[in-house]
Scaffold this active site. Structure first.
Site, PDB file in Angstrom:
ATOM      1  N   GLU A  29       0.468  -1.326   0.210  1.00 41.73           N
ATOM      2  CA  GLU A  29      -0.142  -0.271   0.060  1.00 41.73           C
ATOM      3  C   GLU A  29       0.977   1.299   0.255  1.00 41.73           C
ATOM      4  O   GLU A  29       2.387   1.023   0.387  1.00 41.73           O
ATOM      5  CB  GLU A  29      -0.388   0.120   1.184  1.00 41.73           C
ATOM      6  CG  GLU A  29      -1.793  -1.061   1.476  1.00 41.73           C
ATOM      7  CD  GLU A  29      -2.647  -1.696   2.662  1.00 41.73           C
ATOM      8  OE1 GLU A  29      -2.860  -2.387   2.611  1.00 41.73           O
ATOM      9  OE2 GLU A  29      -3.097  -0.573   3.440  1.00 41.73           O
ATOM     10  N   GLU A  60      -4.526  -6.781   2.842  1.00 41.74           N
ATOM     11  CA  GLU A  60      -3.522  -7.361   3.558  1.00 41.74           C
ATOM     12  C   GLU A  60      -3.139  -9.074   3.119  1.00 41.74           C
ATOM     13  O   GLU A  60      -1.646  -9.820   2.395  1.00 41.74           O
ATOM     14  CB  GLU A  60      -2.954  -6.938   4.887  1.00 41.74           C
ATOM     15  CG  GLU A  60      -1.364  -6.152   5.565  1.00 41.74           C
ATOM     16  CD  GLU A  60      -3.327  -5.020   4.935  1.00 41.74           C
ATOM     17  OE1 GLU A  60      -4.455  -5.017   5.473  1.00 41.74           O
ATOM     18  OE2 GLU A  60      -2.194  -3.760   4.805  1.00 41.74           O
ATOM     19  N   PHE A  86      -0.270  -4.960  11.334  1.00 42.50           N
ATOM     20  CA  PHE A  86      -1.327  -5.689  10.497  1.00 42.50           C
ATOM     21  C   PHE A  86      -0.109  -7.569  10.142  1.00 42.50           C
ATOM     22  O   PHE A  86      -1.112  -7.735   9.679  1.00 42.50           O
ATOM     23  CB  PHE A  86      -0.856  -4.554   9.063  1.00 42.50           C
ATOM     24  CG  PHE A  86      -1.710  -3.044   9.635  1.00 42.50           C
ATOM     25  CD1 PHE A  86      -1.033  -2.856   8.749  1.00 42.50           C
ATOM     26  CD2 PHE A  86      -2.072  -3.110  10.733  1.00 42.50           C
ATOM     27  CE1 PHE A  86      -1.105  -1.019   8.447  1.00 42.50           C
ATOM     28  CE2 PHE A  86      -2.032  -1.434  10.545  1.00 42.50           C
ATOM     29  CZ  PHE A  86      -2.052  -0.805   9.732  1.00 42.50           C
ATOM     30  N   HIS A 127       1.523   2.712  16.008  1.00 39.50           N
ATOM     31  CA  HIS A 127       1.373   0.987  15.806  1.00 39.50           C
ATOM     32  C   HIS A 127       3.690   0.793  15.976  1.00 39.50           C
ATOM     33  O   HIS A 127       3.623   0.681  15.066  1.00 39.50           O
ATOM     34  CB  HIS A 127       1.876   1.400  14.006  1.00 39.50           C
ATOM     35  CG  HIS A 127       0.786   2.390  13.490  1.00 39.50           C
ATOM     36  ND1 HIS A 127      -0.333   1.347  13.443  1.00 39.50           N
ATOM     37  CD2 HIS A 127       0.599   2.969  12.400  1.00 39.50           C
ATOM     38  CE1 HIS A 127      -1.743   1.821  12.651  1.00 39.50           C
ATOM     39  NE2 HIS A 127      -0.772   3.176  11.645  1.00 39.50           N
TER      40      HIS A 127
END
Lengths: 323, 321
Positions: A29, A60, A86, A127
């Site tokens: 991405e 994903e 992720f 994250h």
């Protein structure tokens, strides 16, 4: 010798390998638009075109599974799974499938993929979660966590040429903040090789990712007090350089393991077990693990700082086993 | 399509039936494809050798055979013998590099879609005009990977055909209880690709639809979905206690048996006399039995640490170039 940032070193590895082999592609991405993880792929879309720099929707499972299929059919896909968290969405693709392609086809088919993912915190980032532990119980998968520009370029080049699936975990604090010397000429660093970042006789500190720097800083402080720490940067989690760990701990007799991920079931447990099982190592003190507290990582800065290990917690651990 | 082709198709279907009956008798875990032969044979018949396939687990080995692998080699895989690709490792279906059949390394469904889409991407990047055909059940179309794959394949107009073998049951769950639209084909429109419904028990209807879709994909027209309406005669696996459907329902579909229907058609065309039919049945059964016999006589793998650890981390020559 010139100095590059961690991110620039990654970028060079990508460009060199894409020039070397027209089958190397990037899938993920925001790679074309933003340069992908760490901005390392900036400019590559203009250089190589949209057939080789493949921007995807937020998908994903498709990115990881697609990389496997592309690999079976002759491409060498470097896919980006944005953040460590992720990666949990692609455990089926990586652990159940990528890890097994060569094994179940007796090597006739391969999934020569690289999965790049960013993790880790400096306290001011989202994250931050570490996730390497999800992938260490999956024979067939390789996992690397280089911590310097020199290491990441050499190891990433090896990973791209490796026919096994390799997950490259990049501590995101390092992207722009970590600078180091990188030779002009081409070089490779083999996967499965640890690097002693600092020699010392009194205690071994096995560290990964940003904890390598925390450990080096701790070693600096300890040196003033007459304690010399040996810092072993594992670089590679799977396969693991057991020999370097065993040699160092045999010499010092003391072991501290430092990782950002939470302690229970973390990577440090595996290193502990390996050292404990090894005949001929005489420990002068119990092994000490310095790791995140066993909670999901809080967002709030002061809370996060308390949960995460750092220079201070490594110093306390070293002092604790120096009696 | 020549008369020879029609008889070849009939032979594939007969082999499919005898193979399935043999395997159903061998193990209670067998996922029977009884009654779905038209959907399977029609889908894979006459693809190019270089085209890639990912067959549905139900009838996968039939797909392997129609793609080009002999039944002897199919049994070699099932028995984990030394001359095969799998050699006793992994979950069931190791694929085949020679025949461009993708492996199924693990049992969670969904990877088939994303892996196949990745192959289609590779074909596009390498400038090939080969196509990927991925085949799956009604239940599997509920996985997230189905949606991610159709979306991406459509965006990039990838050379891939999605063939749904809708046998109306996912284990014990009827499609009416798992799919929010009347048909699986309805989902294609959500991704801007054609969705066609065919009688999955009519082998020629299936074949024509898939070949048209493959041709479209091959010439840059992008992906499409073909839904074959069929029915699962046996349980999800042999030891399935069932109880979730009626005997009447099963009987009504037995009457629509795809092999009997095709036999009728061939008869009407004057291509299949009673003698020829008997001969073809005999030949097909022999093909299965001989294949099994050859495989069982073939060398076993060595049960050693060396064999067990082989190819965990591949090195040297291998993979697709």
């Amino acid at each position: 010798m010139r100095t590059l940032t961690f991110s620039q070193a990654i970028g060079e590895a990508l460009i060199e390998e894409m020039h070397h082999d027209s089958n190397v592609v990037l899938i993920g991405e925001d790679i074309g638009g933003w340069g992908g993880l760490g901005g390392a792929a900036k400019g590559l879309l203009e250089k190589f075109g949209s057939d080789r720099i493949i921007d995807t929707p937020i998908s994903e499972s498709l990115i990881a599974g697609g990389a496997i299929g592309a690999g079976i059919a002759g491409l060498r896909a470097i896919c980006e799974i944005g953040r460590g968290e992720f990666l949990a969405s692609v455990v089926d693709a990586l652990v159940n499938n990528a890890a097994r392609v060569s094994y179940v086809t007796s090597g006739k088919m391969r999934a020569p993929i690289v999965v790049r993912s960013a993790f880790g915190t400096n306290g001011d980032r989202l994250h931050p979660h570490s996730c390497e532990a999800l992938f260490l119980n999956s024979p067939g998968l390789k996992v690397i966590m280089p911590s310097t520009p020199y290491d990441v370029k050499g190891m990433l080049k090896s990973a791209i040429r490796d026919d096994s699936p390799v997950i490259c975990l990049e501590h995101q604090y390092l992207y722009d903040n970590c600078k180091g010397e990188v030779p002009e000429n081409e070089y490779f660093i083999p996967i499965g090789s640890a690097d002693i970042k600092r020699h010392g006789r009194d205690v071994t500190v096995v560290a990964i990712g940003n904890m390598v720097y925390q450990a080096l800083a701790a070693a600096g402080d300890m040196s003033v007090e007459g304690i010399e720490a040996e810092i072993v940067d594992l670089c590679s989690l799977a396969p693991l350089d057991k020999e370097t760990i065993f040699t160092s701990v045999s010499k010092t007799g003391r072991l501290v393991i430092a990782h950002e991920a939470s302690k229970t079931g973390g990577f440090g447990a595996e290193v502990c077990a390996l050292v404990s099982e090894q005949r001929g190592i005489v420990l002068k003190a119990p092994i000490s693990r310095v790791a995140g507290m066993d909670v999901p990582l809080p967002l709030s800065y002061p809370l996060q700082m308390m949960v995460l290990p750092g220079k201070q917690s490594i110093i306390e651990a070293i002092k604790g086993i120096m009696n | 399509m020549t008369n020879e082709d029609l008889l070849r198709i009939y032979r594939y279907m007969l082999c499919a039936r005898f193979f399935d009956e043999k395997m159903s008798g061998q193990t209670s875990g067998w996922h029977s494809s009884l009654g779905e032969e038209a959907s399977i044979v029609g889908t894979f018949f006459d693809l190019r050798r270089e085209d890639w396939i990912y067959p549905h687990f139900r009838g996968a080995w039939i797909g392997y055979n129609v793609k080009g692998m002999s039944y002897k080699d199919v049994f070699v895989e099932l028995y984990g013998r030394a001359s095969g690709t799998g050699q006793g490792k992994g979950f069931s279906m190791p694929g085949s590099l020679d025949w461009h059949i993708l492996p199924m390394p693990a049992s969670a469904l969904g990877i088939g879609f994303t892996m196949s889409t990745g192959v289609a991407l590779a074909l596009r990047v390498r400038g090939s005009d080969d196509v990927v055909v991925v085949n799956f059940g009604d239940g599997t179309s509920n996985r997230g990977e189905f949606h991610e794959s159709l979306n991406f394949a459509s965006l990039r107009k990838l050379p891939i055909v999605f063939v749904c073998q809708n046998n109306q049951y996912a284990v014990s769950t009827h499609v009416s209880k798992s799919i929010a639209t009347p048909d699986v084909a309805d989902r294609a429109a959500a991704y801007g690709i054609p969705g066609l419904i065919v009688d999955g028990n009519d082998v020629l209807e299936v074949h024509e639809a898939v070949q048209n879709a493959v041709s479209e994909a091959r010439h840059g027209g992008g992906p499409s979905l073909v839904e074959c309406k069929t029915y699962r005669i046996q349980g999800h696996f042999e030891a399935d206690p069932e109880g979730y459907r009626t005997k009447e329902e099963i009987m009504s579909w037995r009457e629509k048996d795809p092999i009997l229907r095709f036999k009728s058609y061939l008869n009407e065309c004057g291509l299949l006399s009673a003698e020829l039919d008997k001969e073809m049945n005999g030949d097909a059964l022999l093909e299965i039995n001989e294949g099994l016999g050859s495989a069982k006589a073939s060398p076993r793998v060595s049960v050693t640490r060396e064999h067990i650890e082989a190819n965990l981390y591949p090195s040297g020559a291998g993979g697709y170039r």
